[in-house]
Design a protein around this motif. Sequence first.
Motif, PDB file in Angstrom:
ATOM      1  N   LYS B   2     -50.834  94.899 -25.924  1.00 49.49           N
ATOM      2  CA  LYS B   2     -51.557  96.002 -25.317  1.00 49.49           C
ATOM      3  C   LYS B   2     -53.010  95.959 -25.772  1.00 49.49           C
ATOM      4  O   LYS B   2     -53.321  95.581 -26.883  1.00 49.49           O
ATOM      5  CB  LYS B   2     -50.915  97.317 -25.748  1.00 49.49           C
ATOM      6  CG  LYS B   2     -51.161  98.418 -24.762  1.00 49.49           C
ATOM      7  CD  LYS B   2     -50.235  99.585 -25.005  1.00 49.49           C
ATOM      8  CE  LYS B   2     -50.906 100.894 -24.605  1.00 49.49           C
ATOM      9  NZ  LYS B   2     -51.637 100.839 -23.343  1.00 49.49           N
ATOM     10  N   ARG B   3     -53.887  96.327 -24.819  1.00 50.87           N
ATOM     11  CA  ARG B   3     -55.305  96.321 -25.179  1.00 50.87           C
ATOM     12  C   ARG B   3     -55.845  97.740 -25.109  1.00 50.87           C
ATOM     13  O   ARG B   3     -55.321  98.565 -24.373  1.00 50.87           O
ATOM     14  CB  ARG B   3     -56.070  95.419 -24.212  1.00 50.87           C
ATOM     15  CG  ARG B   3     -55.564  93.993 -24.245  1.00 50.87           C
ATOM     16  CD  ARG B   3     -55.964  93.266 -23.001  1.00 50.87           C
ATOM     17  NE  ARG B   3     -55.676  94.054 -21.805  1.00 50.87           N
ATOM     18  CZ  ARG B   3     -56.100  93.734 -20.604  1.00 50.87           C
ATOM     19  NH1 ARG B   3     -56.829  92.685 -20.430  1.00 50.87           N
ATOM     20  NH2 ARG B   3     -55.807  94.486 -19.569  1.00 50.87           N
ATOM     21  N   PHE B   4     -56.917  97.993 -25.871  1.00 51.25           N
ATOM     22  CA  PHE B   4     -57.373  99.383 -25.962  1.00 51.25           C
ATOM     23  C   PHE B   4     -57.882  99.902 -24.631  1.00 51.25           C
ATOM     24  O   PHE B   4     -57.931 101.097 -24.406  1.00 51.25           O
ATOM     25  CB  PHE B   4     -58.429  99.547 -27.053  1.00 51.25           C
ATOM     26  CG  PHE B   4     -59.708  98.785 -26.823  1.00 51.25           C
ATOM     27  CD1 PHE B   4     -59.883  97.539 -27.383  1.00 51.25           C
ATOM     28  CD2 PHE B   4     -60.723  99.332 -26.069  1.00 51.25           C
ATOM     29  CE1 PHE B   4     -61.054  96.838 -27.194  1.00 51.25           C
ATOM     30  CE2 PHE B   4     -61.906  98.628 -25.877  1.00 51.25           C
ATOM     31  CZ  PHE B   4     -62.069  97.377 -26.433  1.00 51.25           C
ATOM     32  N   GLU B  61     -66.971 103.856  -9.245  1.00 54.50           N
ATOM     33  CA  GLU B  61     -67.693 103.768 -10.516  1.00 54.50           C
ATOM     34  C   GLU B  61     -66.826 103.125 -11.590  1.00 54.50           C
ATOM     35  O   GLU B  61     -67.277 102.253 -12.335  1.00 54.50           O
ATOM     36  CB  GLU B  61     -68.116 105.168 -10.969  1.00 54.50           C
ATOM     37  CG  GLU B  61     -69.379 105.614 -10.284  1.00 54.50           C
ATOM     38  CD  GLU B  61     -69.577 107.123 -10.391  1.00 54.50           C
ATOM     39  OE1 GLU B  61     -68.691 107.787 -10.958  1.00 54.50           O
ATOM     40  OE2 GLU B  61     -70.616 107.592  -9.920  1.00 54.50           O
ATOM     41  N   ILE B  64     -66.563  99.405 -10.973  1.00 50.45           N
ATOM     42  CA  ILE B  64     -67.755  98.640 -11.328  1.00 50.45           C
ATOM     43  C   ILE B  64     -67.906  98.585 -12.845  1.00 50.45           C
ATOM     44  O   ILE B  64     -68.216  97.542 -13.428  1.00 50.45           O
ATOM     45  CB  ILE B  64     -68.994  99.256 -10.656  1.00 50.45           C
ATOM     46  CG1 ILE B  64     -68.943  98.909  -9.176  1.00 50.45           C
ATOM     47  CG2 ILE B  64     -70.260  98.739 -11.287  1.00 50.45           C
ATOM     48  CD1 ILE B  64     -69.962  99.600  -8.359  1.00 50.45           C
ATOM     49  N   ARG B  65     -67.623  99.713 -13.486  1.00 46.54           N
ATOM     50  CA  ARG B  65     -67.686  99.740 -14.933  1.00 46.54           C
ATOM     51  C   ARG B  65     -66.696  98.736 -15.528  1.00 46.54           C
ATOM     52  O   ARG B  65     -67.015  97.949 -16.398  1.00 46.54           O
ATOM     53  CB  ARG B  65     -67.331 101.148 -15.423  1.00 46.54           C
ATOM     54  CG  ARG B  65     -67.926 101.509 -16.759  1.00 46.54           C
ATOM     55  CD  ARG B  65     -67.361 102.839 -17.209  1.00 46.54           C
ATOM     56  NE  ARG B  65     -66.069 102.631 -17.812  1.00 46.54           N
ATOM     57  CZ  ARG B  65     -65.905 102.404 -19.111  1.00 46.54           C
ATOM     58  NH1 ARG B  65     -66.932 102.345 -19.913  1.00 46.54           N
ATOM     59  NH2 ARG B  65     -64.696 102.229 -19.608  1.00 46.54           N
ATOM     60  N   SER B  68     -67.853  95.215 -15.019  1.00 49.04           N
ATOM     61  CA  SER B  68     -69.007  94.768 -15.806  1.00 49.04           C
ATOM     62  C   SER B  68     -68.687  94.715 -17.295  1.00 49.04           C
ATOM     63  O   SER B  68     -69.244  93.892 -18.007  1.00 49.04           O
ATOM     64  CB  SER B  68     -70.207  95.667 -15.550  1.00 49.04           C
ATOM     65  OG  SER B  68     -69.939  96.967 -16.016  1.00 49.04           O
ATOM     66  N   LEU B  69     -67.806  95.569 -17.764  1.00 45.57           N
ATOM     67  CA  LEU B  69     -67.567  95.607 -19.210  1.00 45.57           C
ATOM     68  C   LEU B  69     -66.306  94.874 -19.638  1.00 45.57           C
ATOM     69  O   LEU B  69     -66.225  94.389 -20.754  1.00 45.57           O
ATOM     70  CB  LEU B  69     -67.498  97.052 -19.704  1.00 45.57           C
ATOM     71  CG  LEU B  69     -68.769  97.882 -19.533  1.00 45.57           C
ATOM     72  CD1 LEU B  69     -68.613  99.231 -20.183  1.00 45.57           C
ATOM     73  CD2 LEU B  69     -69.979  97.163 -20.118  1.00 45.57           C
ATOM     74  N   ARG B  70     -65.309  94.809 -18.778  1.00 47.58           N
ATOM     75  CA  ARG B  70     -64.025  94.256 -19.232  1.00 47.58           C
ATOM     76  C   ARG B  70     -63.745  92.872 -18.684  1.00 47.58           C
ATOM     77  O   ARG B  70     -62.691  92.303 -18.943  1.00 47.58           O
ATOM     78  CB  ARG B  70     -62.869  95.191 -18.843  1.00 47.58           C
ATOM     79  CG  ARG B  70     -63.070  96.648 -19.209  1.00 47.58           C
ATOM     80  CD  ARG B  70     -63.180  96.842 -20.699  1.00 47.58           C
ATOM     81  NE  ARG B  70     -63.255  98.248 -21.068  1.00 47.58           N
ATOM     82  CZ  ARG B  70     -63.992  98.702 -22.065  1.00 47.58           C
ATOM     83  NH1 ARG B  70     -64.720  97.872 -22.788  1.00 47.58           N
ATOM     84  NH2 ARG B  70     -64.000  99.979 -22.361  1.00 47.58           N
ATOM     85  N   SER B  71     -64.632  92.383 -17.877  1.00 47.86           N
ATOM     86  CA  SER B  71     -64.467  91.068 -17.217  1.00 47.86           C
ATOM     87  C   SER B  71     -63.010  90.789 -16.825  1.00 47.86           C
ATOM     88  O   SER B  71     -62.376  89.905 -17.394  1.00 47.86           O
ATOM     89  CB  SER B  71     -65.019  89.947 -18.078  1.00 47.86           C
ATOM     90  OG  SER B  71     -64.767  90.185 -19.431  1.00 47.86           O
TER      91      SER B  71
END
Lengths: 355, 225, 281
Positions: B2-4, B61, B64-65, B68-71
């Motif tokens: 599991k990832r945060f 949103e 897109i977030r 951009s942040l979690r690839s």
Amino acid sequence: MKSTERHIYSLRPSFHRRVEGAVVWVLRIATLIILVAGLAVFGDIIFKGSRTVFQTSFPFVNVAFLTEAPKTLYVFEHEGASFEMADDDFRAFRTGLEEEAAAAGLPAPQLKTKSYVYSAGGVFPNIVGTILLVMGSMTIALSLGVASAIYLNEYAKQGPVVRFIRLAILNLAGVPSIVFGLFGFGMFVIYFGWNVSLLAGWFTLAFMVLPVVITASEEALKAVPKGFREGSLALGATKWQTIRKAVLPYATPGILTSSILGIARVAGETAPIMFTAAYVVRDKLPWEVERAIDFLFQGVMALPYHIYVVSSKIPQNEYSERVQYGTAFVFLGIVAIIATTSIVLRNRLRSRYRW
Amino acid sequence: MKRFFDTELETFRSNLVMMGEIAVRQVRDAMKALIESDLSLADQVAAADDELDQLEIKIDEEAIRYMSLRSPVATELRLVVVGMKASHDLERVGDEATNIVRRVARLSAEPPIKPYVDLPRMATIAIQMLRDAMDCFLQIDAEKALLICQRDKEVDDLNRQLYRELSSYMIERPETTSRALELMFISKSIERIADHATNIAEEMIYLAKGEDVRHTEQTRNPDAG
Amino acid sequence: MSAHTLMEITPTTFAPPIADKPAQADSEVHQTLIDIANLDFFYGETKALHDISLKIPEKEVTAFIGPSGCGKSTLLRCLNRMNDLIDIARVDRGTIRIRDIDIYQPDVDVIELRKRVGMVFQKSNPFPKSIYENITYGLRLQGVSAKSRLDEVVERSLRGAALWDEVKDRLHESGLSLSGGQQQRLCIARAIAVEPEIILMDEPCSALDPIATARVEELIHELKSKYTIVIVTHNMQQAARCSDRTAFFYLGRLVEYADTQTIFMKPSDAQTEAYVSGRFG
């Protein structure tokens, strides 16, 4: 059609290939010569020395040679038989004869004897002396050398001064050992008034191996990963805590390796102890002293110096070779034992502190 | 493992599900308002459209977030992209529902030209398609999604049939023209809703299998041949 | 580009959460812990950091990104004065304040500072001692020797570093017997054992495989509830994934410092944009 190009499958070797082959042979022969020389040296000493140290009858080792002091050998003929006796045996024998003669009312018999110094007995005091010299001087050299290596490598600001000190230390390594002997004689024996003593020998030998110890210790310290230091400092350790707990334990195997080289050198040098610590002959063993302090200020007999003495200071004859090679053999054996012990210790530490 | 940021994906997913539920409710309420000439319900539907609009923006949103942040890659990447597209379709569904209720007021002023039979039938199919499409999203079921695409044909046929019917009304009784036109637009809206449901279903196939089935034989009704 | 388009069509009535607002809200919640002001730093005659001013909030993850040699590691090592180890390194101008204490004041106890500001290095560097001894190293330095206290700290730190379950049965094996990722987490556990306030991480995952990296990132995310974390990374995805704020450095200058989302979605500086897009040069 004339072409200078050679076919790649040509059977005739090219010039460069012939040079290549020749070079390999030259190098190979050089190595062989060294091998032969080495084998000759060791073979000679082991072959001749083992005739002194070992014997064909039980207990197969010449115990007297290893446990007695050097004695004078007396060779004489008596009543048709020829005898070879060490001095104390000889004196007892002669006293016996004289008492016998006195009891019989006859004049004491005149024995025609030839005496050879140091050709009887053993080399026990020399062994003890050499071991004492090695232990003492290595203790001094290691404590001084490691301390200064720690300072130079960990504390001193790296700059021209430290570079100069390193250069000076390296140059010290190139100084001939007889010069160290002379220095020790002038400094410790004369100026400090220590006379010819263990202490003077220790310091002289220690100064001689210091460059080796310092240089090698510095290398050993440098080989400890930077990460250990950083990791320790980042946890709030002081510099000394870091060195003690995260650097020195891991540098110890390397430092020991260097001290093994040092031991061989210290044990083997004749020149530095000639004027400072070694006696040609001393009838007491080092622990036979009246006061404890005298222990430090007594001269000792040492194996390399003994070899020097029996090889060049006494008339050569068929009996002196026996003691020369015997001593050399024992000497090699002792160096081998000390080195092996150090190597085993080093390897054990290394496997405990491997990273 | 599991990832945060897995919770972010869960939120994203549940926002889309919520959008689907609101869209279905909007269409159902719009049809109810039409059939029962319930003007207050019609107003409610019009007012609730804002919810869908906000959710669409939120999903975009988030998407897109997340990109951009979690690839994200693979299924996650498809989920995020499909989420953006599906949210757009659902928002359009809401717009069509608003279109429908806007005509309710005008239609309720006069008696209906004929009883509502075909429109509720169409709407039922369209709503069912929408529901099924959202189920496919929950279950990641590509097989079911393919069936939804094939049902689009039924709604298209009903729309065409109603169109002909209403055309003949207008010719026979010109005074019904304006009402017939309203009904034609409503029919068109329902047909558009079914189209959006089809789009969503196609997107769900893409989500499940990574295959783009748009404009291929697969999504056509096999019976229509 | 798409980010920009999206922002433009966003109706003004709806608060754009991706833009600056949440960041501002966050920094109001978390007050500044580290305050770097006008810092100039030299290696000998080379100026490595030019006029850096940066406020790092408490209990957040702040990432330093930038190409090699941009000064990000140098700045990180200024924060616990690890640069003191380099003879020619010096802070020339400016201040670094942690909780309003200028850590470069001559009367600051560097040992005490480093206890408060822990560090995890690029190459995992457990001591070649047992796992237990690695963790208790810092405490033993402080003179703690009670077995019960050490045991408790070992368990707490290992749990804190999400390593307890993996190593609880072999606490007395060498730290070097662990895998790369476990070693790095051991180093993190070792750092939190002395209860620091700040943890500095210098490219903690650059030598790890993706799974181990993900574990460490997960850990960073968990740790930020208790510690302030500053992480230097070459991996932009990593900065994006686990940091709250991101600072972009280039040629010893701080180019842009903002909320991580802003840096990765609409950086205001063209250099930042080029760097995070991977077309730098």
